[in-house]
Motif scaffolding. Structure first.
Motif, PDB file in Angstrom:
ATOM      1  N   LEU A 136       1.677   1.868  13.955  1.00  0.00           N
ATOM      2  CA  LEU A 136       2.080   3.067  13.223  1.00  0.00           C
ATOM      3  C   LEU A 136       2.251   2.795  11.731  1.00  0.00           C
ATOM      4  CD1 LEU A 136       2.682   6.039  13.486  1.00  0.00           C
ATOM      5  CD2 LEU A 136       5.041   5.468  14.043  1.00  0.00           C
ATOM      6  N   LEU A 137       2.711   1.610  11.387  1.00  0.00           N
ATOM      7  CA  LEU A 137       2.910   1.263   9.980  1.00  0.00           C
ATOM      8  C   LEU A 137       1.578   1.210   9.219  1.00  0.00           C
ATOM      9  CD1 LEU A 137       5.241   0.645   8.082  1.00  0.00           C
ATOM     10  CD2 LEU A 137       4.964  -1.776   8.630  1.00  0.00           C
ATOM     11  N   VAL A 138       0.559   0.661   9.847  1.00  0.00           N
ATOM     12  CA  VAL A 138      -0.774   0.604   9.228  1.00  0.00           C
ATOM     13  C   VAL A 138      -1.321   2.015   9.050  1.00  0.00           C
ATOM     14  CG1 VAL A 138      -3.160  -0.166   9.537  1.00  0.00           C
ATOM     15  CG2 VAL A 138      -1.276  -1.701  10.131  1.00  0.00           C
ATOM     16  N   ILE A 139      -1.156   2.826  10.069  1.00  0.00           N
ATOM     17  CA  ILE A 139      -1.635   4.209   9.988  1.00  0.00           C
ATOM     18  C   ILE A 139      -0.887   4.964   8.887  1.00  0.00           C
ATOM     19  CG2 ILE A 139      -1.740   6.408  11.241  1.00  0.00           C
ATOM     20  CD1 ILE A 139      -2.144   4.639  13.799  1.00  0.00           C
ATOM     21  N   HIS A 140       0.406   4.734   8.789  1.00  0.00           N
ATOM     22  CA  HIS A 140       1.209   5.380   7.737  1.00  0.00           C
ATOM     23  C   HIS A 140       0.725   4.950   6.349  1.00  0.00           C
ATOM     24  CE1 HIS A 140       4.599   7.157   5.711  1.00  0.00           C
ATOM     25  NE2 HIS A 140       4.982   5.975   5.236  1.00  0.00           N
ATOM     26  N   ALA A 141       0.422   3.673   6.192  1.00  0.00           N
ATOM     27  CA  ALA A 141      -0.067   3.170   4.900  1.00  0.00           C
ATOM     28  C   ALA A 141      -1.376   3.848   4.525  1.00  0.00           C
ATOM     29  CB  ALA A 141      -0.239   1.653   4.950  1.00  0.00           C
ATOM     30  N   GLN A 142      -2.289   3.954   5.474  1.00  0.00           N
ATOM     31  CA  GLN A 142      -3.569   4.613   5.212  1.00  0.00           C
ATOM     32  C   GLN A 142      -3.355   6.075   4.844  1.00  0.00           C
ATOM     33  OE1 GLN A 142      -5.775   1.882   4.759  1.00  0.00           O
ATOM     34  NE2 GLN A 142      -7.058   3.602   5.286  1.00  0.00           N
ATOM     35  N   ASP A 143      -2.472   6.731   5.577  1.00  0.00           N
ATOM     36  CA  ASP A 143      -2.171   8.138   5.320  1.00  0.00           C
ATOM     37  C   ASP A 143      -1.593   8.320   3.923  1.00  0.00           C
ATOM     38  OD1 ASP A 143      -1.855  10.927   6.081  1.00  0.00           O
ATOM     39  OD2 ASP A 143       0.285  10.486   6.222  1.00  0.00           O
ATOM     40  N   GLN A 144      -0.652   7.454   3.549  1.00  0.00           N
ATOM     41  CA  GLN A 144      -0.029   7.545   2.224  1.00  0.00           C
ATOM     42  C   GLN A 144      -1.060   7.369   1.119  1.00  0.00           C
ATOM     43  OE1 GLN A 144       3.248   8.163   1.163  1.00  0.00           O
ATOM     44  NE2 GLN A 144       3.366   8.903   3.257  1.00  0.00           N
ATOM     45  N   LEU A 145      -1.941   6.384   1.283  1.00  0.00           N
ATOM     46  CA  LEU A 145      -2.944   6.123   0.249  1.00  0.00           C
ATOM     47  C   LEU A 145      -3.942   7.273   0.131  1.00  0.00           C
ATOM     48  CD1 LEU A 145      -4.214   4.362  -1.891  1.00  0.00           C
ATOM     49  CD2 LEU A 145      -5.365   3.070  -0.069  1.00  0.00           C
ATOM     50  N   MET A 146      -4.446   7.727   1.252  1.00  0.00           N
ATOM     51  CA  MET A 146      -5.421   8.818   1.202  1.00  0.00           C
ATOM     52  C   MET A 146      -4.811  10.104   0.650  1.00  0.00           C
ATOM     53  SD  MET A 146      -7.466   8.113   4.749  1.00  0.00           S
ATOM     54  CE  MET A 146      -8.498   9.543   4.556  1.00  0.00           C
ATOM     55  N   THR A 147      -3.572  10.372   1.015  1.00  0.00           N
ATOM     56  CA  THR A 147      -2.890  11.561   0.504  1.00  0.00           C
ATOM     57  C   THR A 147      -2.678  11.445  -0.999  1.00  0.00           C
ATOM     58  OG1 THR A 147      -1.795  11.895   2.624  1.00  0.00           O
ATOM     59  CG2 THR A 147      -0.828  12.995   0.725  1.00  0.00           C
ATOM     60  N   ALA A 148      -2.270  10.278  -1.448  1.00  0.00           N
ATOM     61  CA  ALA A 148      -2.042  10.073  -2.885  1.00  0.00           C
ATOM     62  C   ALA A 148      -3.332  10.282  -3.671  1.00  0.00           C
ATOM     63  CB  ALA A 148      -1.485   8.671  -3.134  1.00  0.00           C
ATOM     64  N   ILE A 149      -4.429   9.764  -3.158  1.00  0.00           N
ATOM     65  CA  ILE A 149      -5.724   9.929  -3.838  1.00  0.00           C
ATOM     66  C   ILE A 149      -6.089  11.412  -3.906  1.00  0.00           C
ATOM     67  CG2 ILE A 149      -8.211   9.506  -3.647  1.00  0.00           C
ATOM     68  CD1 ILE A 149      -7.431   6.728  -2.413  1.00  0.00           C
ATOM     69  N   SER A 150      -5.966  12.104  -2.786  1.00  0.00           N
ATOM     70  CA  SER A 150      -6.321  13.533  -2.747  1.00  0.00           C
ATOM     71  C   SER A 150      -5.443  14.366  -3.672  1.00  0.00           C
ATOM     72  CB  SER A 150      -6.196  14.066  -1.319  1.00  0.00           C
ATOM     73  OG  SER A 150      -7.151  13.466  -0.501  1.00  0.00           O
ATOM     74  N   GLU A 151      -4.141  14.092  -3.627  1.00  0.00           N
ATOM     75  CA  GLU A 151      -3.235  14.876  -4.463  1.00  0.00           C
ATOM     76  C   GLU A 151      -3.468  14.599  -5.944  1.00  0.00           C
ATOM     77  OE1 GLU A 151       0.790  14.480  -3.064  1.00  0.00           O
ATOM     78  OE2 GLU A 151       0.279  15.334  -1.124  1.00  0.00           O
ATOM     79  N   LYS A 152      -3.731  13.356  -6.298  1.00  0.00           N
ATOM     80  CA  LYS A 152      -4.004  13.044  -7.709  1.00  0.00           C
ATOM     81  C   LYS A 152      -5.253  13.787  -8.165  1.00  0.00           C
ATOM     82  CE  LYS A 152      -5.129   9.425 -11.001  1.00  0.00           C
ATOM     83  NZ  LYS A 152      -6.563   9.700 -11.197  1.00  0.00           N
ATOM     84  N   ASN A 153      -6.292  13.790  -7.332  1.00  0.00           N
ATOM     85  CA  ASN A 153      -7.520  14.500  -7.697  1.00  0.00           C
ATOM     86  C   ASN A 153      -7.266  15.990  -7.890  1.00  0.00           C
ATOM     87  OD1 ASN A 153      -9.051  12.155  -7.607  1.00  0.00           O
ATOM     88  ND2 ASN A 153      -9.719  12.482  -5.507  1.00  0.00           N
ATOM     89  N   ILE A 174       0.841  -1.205   0.000  1.00  0.00           N
ATOM     90  CA  ILE A 174       0.000   0.000   0.000  1.00  0.00           C
ATOM     91  C   ILE A 174       0.872   1.250   0.000  1.00  0.00           C
ATOM     92  CG2 ILE A 174      -1.679   1.344   1.333  1.00  0.00           C
ATOM     93  CD1 ILE A 174      -2.794  -1.396   2.333  1.00  0.00           C
ATOM     94  N   ILE A 175       1.879   1.260   0.846  1.00  0.00           N
ATOM     95  CA  ILE A 175       2.780   2.414   0.932  1.00  0.00           C
ATOM     96  C   ILE A 175       3.515   2.619  -0.394  1.00  0.00           C
ATOM     97  CG2 ILE A 175       4.877   3.308   2.033  1.00  0.00           C
ATOM     98  CD1 ILE A 175       3.888   1.828   4.614  1.00  0.00           C
ATOM     99  N   SER A 176       4.033   1.534  -0.946  1.00  0.00           N
ATOM    100  CA  SER A 176       4.813   1.622  -2.185  1.00  0.00           C
ATOM    101  C   SER A 176       3.957   2.079  -3.361  1.00  0.00           C
ATOM    102  CB  SER A 176       5.435   0.253  -2.485  1.00  0.00           C
ATOM    103  OG  SER A 176       6.125   0.283  -3.704  1.00  0.00           O
ATOM    104  N   HIS A 177       2.809   1.449  -3.537  1.00  0.00           N
ATOM    105  CA  HIS A 177       1.944   1.825  -4.665  1.00  0.00           C
ATOM    106  C   HIS A 177       1.387   3.233  -4.490  1.00  0.00           C
ATOM    107  CE1 HIS A 177       2.209  -1.953  -6.726  1.00  0.00           C
ATOM    108  NE2 HIS A 177       1.780  -2.632  -5.678  1.00  0.00           N
ATOM    109  N   GLY A 178       1.072   3.605  -3.258  1.00  0.00           N
ATOM    110  CA  GLY A 178       0.607   4.972  -3.007  1.00  0.00           C
ATOM    111  C   GLY A 178       1.676   5.991  -3.343  1.00  0.00           C
ATOM    112  N   GLY A 179       2.914   5.703  -2.959  1.00  0.00           N
ATOM    113  CA  GLY A 179       4.024   6.603  -3.280  1.00  0.00           C
ATOM    114  C   GLY A 179       4.269   6.700  -4.773  1.00  0.00           C
ATOM    115  N   ASP A 180       4.187   5.566  -5.459  1.00  0.00           N
ATOM    116  CA  ASP A 180       4.359   5.583  -6.919  1.00  0.00           C
ATOM    117  C   ASP A 180       3.239   6.374  -7.587  1.00  0.00           C
ATOM    118  OD1 ASP A 180       6.662   4.072  -6.695  1.00  0.00           O
ATOM    119  OD2 ASP A 180       5.701   2.179  -7.274  1.00  0.00           O
ATOM    120  N   ALA A 181       2.034   6.227  -7.079  1.00  0.00           N
ATOM    121  CA  ALA A 181       0.894   6.967  -7.641  1.00  0.00           C
ATOM    122  C   ALA A 181       1.118   8.473  -7.508  1.00  0.00           C
ATOM    123  CB  ALA A 181      -0.395   6.561  -6.935  1.00  0.00           C
ATOM    124  N   ARG A 182       1.584   8.896  -6.345  1.00  0.00           N
ATOM    125  CA  ARG A 182       1.869  10.328  -6.138  1.00  0.00           C
ATOM    126  C   ARG A 182       2.963  10.801  -7.078  1.00  0.00           C
ATOM    127  NH1 ARG A 182       3.359  11.565  -0.265  1.00  0.00           N
ATOM    128  NH2 ARG A 182       3.299  13.692  -1.026  1.00  0.00           N
TER     129      ARG A 182
END
Length: 101
Positions: A69-86, A8-16
């Motif tokens: 903390l790792l799970v929370i970080h993954a969620q944060d990365q994904l949600m941020t990536a979605i918002s920034e892409k939009n 999740i973290i990796s794909h979210g970062g790549d998406a951003r």
């Protein structure tokens, strides 16, 4: 589970990263490249979201997900990536309008 969280973290970062590359391409008025990069960004978001969905389904089926903390970080990365892409997609539309004038 850790592997899925890192996915999740990796794909979210790549998406951003792809979304920001698309923004740079929009500044250069390379809108063909913009579309390709936004597609790649969405593909990465889809991969991250699919992994997230599997974790959610697993928990629904009774497997306890340890919240750390790792799970929370993954969620944060994904949600941020979605918002920034939009937001970047809206900015690209503005660049297109400016370019047409």
């Amino acid at each position: 589970m850790e592997t899925q969280i890192f996915e999740i973290i990796s794909h979210g970062g790549d998406a951003r990263a792809y979304a920001y590359e698309a923004l740079e391409a929009a500044k250069d008025e390379d809108f063909h490249k913009v579309e390709e990069l936004l597609e790649k960004s969405q593909e990465e978001l889809d991969l991250a979201h699919n992994t997230q969905t599997k974790l959610i389904q697993s928990e629904i089926n009774g497997d306890k997900l340890e919240i750390n903390l790792l799970v929370i970080h993954a969620q944060d990365q994904l949600m941020t990536a979605i918002s920034e892409k939009n937001l970047i997609e809206q900015m690209v539309k503005l660049y297109k309008k400016i370019s047409e004038k």
